[in-house]
Design a protein around this motif. Structure first.
Motif, PDB file in Angstrom:
ATOM      1  N   UNK A 153      10.051 -11.852  -7.659  1.00 40.33           N
ATOM      2  CA  UNK A 153       9.822 -10.948  -8.418  1.00 40.33           C
ATOM      3  C   UNK A 153       8.161 -10.438  -8.720  1.00 40.33           C
ATOM      4  N   UNK A 154       7.523 -11.460  -8.552  1.00 44.34           N
ATOM      5  CA  UNK A 154       5.898 -11.377  -8.514  1.00 44.34           C
ATOM      6  C   UNK A 154       5.508 -10.292  -7.585  1.00 44.34           C
ATOM      7  N   UNK A 155       5.903 -10.585  -6.387  1.00 45.61           N
ATOM      8  CA  UNK A 155       5.573  -9.740  -5.123  1.00 45.61           C
ATOM      9  C   UNK A 155       5.859  -8.375  -5.144  1.00 45.61           C
ATOM     10  N   UNK A 171      -2.085  -0.146  -5.484  1.00 40.33           N
ATOM     11  CA  UNK A 171      -2.315   0.735  -4.257  1.00 40.33           C
ATOM     12  C   UNK A 171      -2.496  -0.009  -2.958  1.00 40.33           C
ATOM     13  N   UNK A 172      -3.009  -0.948  -2.929  1.00 39.91           N
ATOM     14  CA  UNK A 172      -3.532  -1.784  -1.821  1.00 39.91           C
ATOM     15  C   UNK A 172      -3.360  -3.243  -2.096  1.00 39.91           C
ATOM     16  N   UNK A 173      -2.571  -3.805  -1.118  1.00 40.86           N
ATOM     17  CA  UNK A 173      -2.198  -5.260  -1.216  1.00 40.86           C
ATOM     18  C   UNK A 173      -2.529  -5.731   0.249  1.00 40.86           C
ATOM     19  N   UNK A 174      -3.076  -7.042   0.117  1.00 37.48           N
ATOM     20  CA  UNK A 174      -3.126  -7.720   1.327  1.00 37.48           C
ATOM     21  C   UNK A 174      -2.391  -9.184   1.040  1.00 37.48           C
ATOM     22  N   UNK A 175      -1.699  -9.629   2.051  1.00 34.33           N
ATOM     23  CA  UNK A 175      -1.031 -10.740   2.044  1.00 34.33           C
ATOM     24  C   UNK A 175      -1.627 -11.736   3.100  1.00 34.33           C
ATOM     25  N   UNK A 176      -1.591 -13.052   2.700  1.00 39.75           N
ATOM     26  CA  UNK A 176      -2.145 -13.784   3.763  1.00 39.75           C
ATOM     27  C   UNK A 176      -1.004 -14.433   4.710  1.00 39.75           C
ATOM     28  N   UNK A 206       3.370 -13.812   5.301  1.00 36.96           N
ATOM     29  CA  UNK A 206       4.510 -12.853   5.055  1.00 36.96           C
ATOM     30  C   UNK A 206       5.249 -13.094   3.617  1.00 36.96           C
ATOM     31  N   UNK A 207       5.219 -11.962   2.657  1.00 38.67           N
ATOM     32  CA  UNK A 207       5.941 -12.212   1.305  1.00 38.67           C
ATOM     33  C   UNK A 207       7.587 -12.345   1.550  1.00 38.67           C
ATOM     34  N   UNK A 208       8.162 -11.759   2.797  1.00 43.03           N
ATOM     35  CA  UNK A 208       9.495 -11.678   2.650  1.00 43.03           C
ATOM     36  C   UNK A 208       9.980 -12.997   3.117  1.00 43.03           C
TER      37      UNK A 208
END
Length: 152
Positions: free
Chosen positions: A125-127, A135-140, A142-144
């Motif tokens: 839920x936080x993701x 507007x701009x998000x970078x993930x280290x 994969x959040x899925x």
């Protein structure tokens, strides 16, 4: 998700090229020559089909060793082939309408809300909140969450 469609911001589709006046003149002359050639061919077929006697028709008949009747036969053959394809495609259209009915364009699904995304359980839920608010998000990583790692 938004539906596809025209963009709201003003866009210019005019392409401005930098070409010399010499190149523009050469392009104009070649374009004019091809338009005149196309007009001459059209007038030849029209006058030969309708039986109008003029200088262009006489010169081209002498050059190609043809007669008005030859051109008429060619035009009739072309119209016959066109009619044959038109009738075949029309019959195919009628058959498809009877067999499959009138096709409806698909309708877009209703917008997905955060509750439905959370219920899927594919992201924390936080993701989801982070993706919705920033507007701009970078993930280290994969959040899925992978489907096979989910527990029923």
């Amino acid at each position: 998700m938004e539906q596809s469609g025209p963009r709201h911001e003003e866009e210019s589709f005019l392409i401005v090229g930098n070409r010399s006046w010499f190149r523009a003149c050469v392009d104009f002359v070649f374009s004019l020559a091809f338009w005149i050639y196309g007009l001459a061919v059209f007038l030849f077929f029209l006058s030969a089909t309708l039986g109008w006697d003029n200088g262009l028709t006489k010169v081209l008949h002498a050059s190609f060793h043809t007669m008005d009747q030859d051109v008429r036969n060619l035009v009739i053959l072309a119209m016959g082939i066109f009619s044959l394809f038109y009738i075949a495609l029309y019959i195919n259209r009628v058959y498809n309408k009877k067999r499959f009915g009138t096709l409806q364009r698909r309708t877009y699904p209703s917008p997905v809300d955060n509750l439905e995304l959370k219920r899927l359980g594919l992201m924390d839920p936080e993701t989801i909140e982070k993706l919705q608010t920033q507007n701009y998000t970078v993930f280290e990583t994969n959040p899925i969450i992978a489907l096979e790692s989910k527990k029923p």
